[in-house]
Scaffold this active site. Structure first.
Site, PDB file in Angstrom:
ATOM      1  N   ASN A   1       0.823  -1.117   0.064  1.00 15.46           N
ATOM      2  CA  ASN A   1       0.062   0.081  -0.054  1.00 15.46           C
ATOM      3  C   ASN A   1       0.748   1.283  -0.080  1.00 15.46           C
ATOM      4  OD1 ASN A   1      -2.571   1.773   0.706  1.00 15.46           O
ATOM      5  ND2 ASN A   1      -1.330   2.057   2.659  1.00 15.46           N
TER       6      ASN A   1
ATOM      7  N   TYR B   1       2.990   9.824 -10.681  1.00 16.28           N
ATOM      8  CA  TYR B   1       2.282   8.676  -9.922  1.00 16.28           C
ATOM      9  C   TYR B   1       1.295   7.972 -10.928  1.00 16.28           C
ATOM     10  CZ  TYR B   1      -1.756   7.536  -6.581  1.00 16.28           C
ATOM     11  OH  TYR B   1      -2.491   6.940  -5.900  1.00 16.28           O
TER      12      TYR B   1
END
Length: 252
Positions: A88, A157
């Protein structure tokens, strides 16, 4: 539940946001959880939200191979095995920076955290899951909506999250002989510090700035718990969980 009888999870980015919510959800469901993150204080804060004794806080920079090796060694030393990795940990990087102005150091930081860190943790989990008895386990990668559709001015990203989909597919294929199930959850606009700007206005593909809906991070945590709780013979390969009205379908 005794740690030796419970399932064992490693959650990265466990000090805040989605990672904290997932870790607490798993702990409350009877899992033992190794909490990984860069700040010991926030990890201890996560541990305090769940039953005592079932968690282990390990300060970890996932972009550093030695840190990742130490994380999994500490987990196995404490709990005996690894049944789940929730991969994560991630960073958005500098927002609102045009491609031509993005510093290389900023690009590299996002790649090192989101992609290289995910690989290092998955590799360590894979090695442990392959060798332990009973063999096998599960890896769930946090892909994000940006694994499918970019936002403006998010090249680092978006590139890393697209790459995570390839990582998920390759790990899923290579894990088959060893009972290692690998899936990906693509999350949109959960209410965390990382998405706070969505509630004040986010840049859209047409140049407008629009407030976007968000969802409770607890909804993400319950979804991860469901994926994690399946028998290894079943796998959620890809799941998309998002605020119902957020601009994704038809974005741009």
């Amino acid at each position: 539940m005794d740690a030796k009888q419970s399932k064992i999870a490693v959650v990265t980015g466990a000090g805040s946001g989605i990672g904290r919510a997932v870790a607490v959800e798993l702990l409350n469901a009877g899992w033992s959880v190794a909490l990984a993150g860069r700040r010991s204080g926030t990890l201890e804060g996560t541990a305090a939200l769940a039953p005592a004794g079932a968690s282990l806080a390990v300060r970890t920079d996932v972009s550093q191979p030695d840190d990742v090796a130490a994380l999994f060694a500490a987990t196995v030393d404490r709990f005996g095995r690894v049944d789940l990795l929730f991969n994560n940990a991630g960073t958005f990087g500098p927002g609102g920076v045009p491609v031509e102005e993005l510093p290389y150091d900023a690009w590299r930081h996002v790649v090192d955290t989101n992609l290289n860190g995910a690989f290092l943790c998955a590799q360590a989990a894979y090695r442990q899951m392959k060798e332990q008895d009973p063999q096998g386990g599960r890896i769930i990668n946090n892909g994000s909506i940006s694994a499918h559709t970019p936002r403006p001015q998010s090249v680092a990203y978006t590139a890393t999250k697209h790459a995570l989909t390839g990582l998920t597919k390759s790990l899923s294929l290579d894990g088959r002989p060893y009972g290692i199930a690998v899936g990906q959850i693509d999350i949109g606009n959960a209410a965390t510090d990382m998405t706070a700007r969505m509630q004040t206005g986010a840049l859209q593909a047409n140049g407008e700035v629009v407030v976007e809906p968000v969802m409770d991070v607890a909804d993400i945590a319950r979804t991860v718990r469901h994926m994690a709780g399946l028998p290894l013979e079943a796998n959620v390969q890809f799941a998309t969980v998002m605020a119902t009205a957020m601009p994704y379908v038809g974005r741009g």
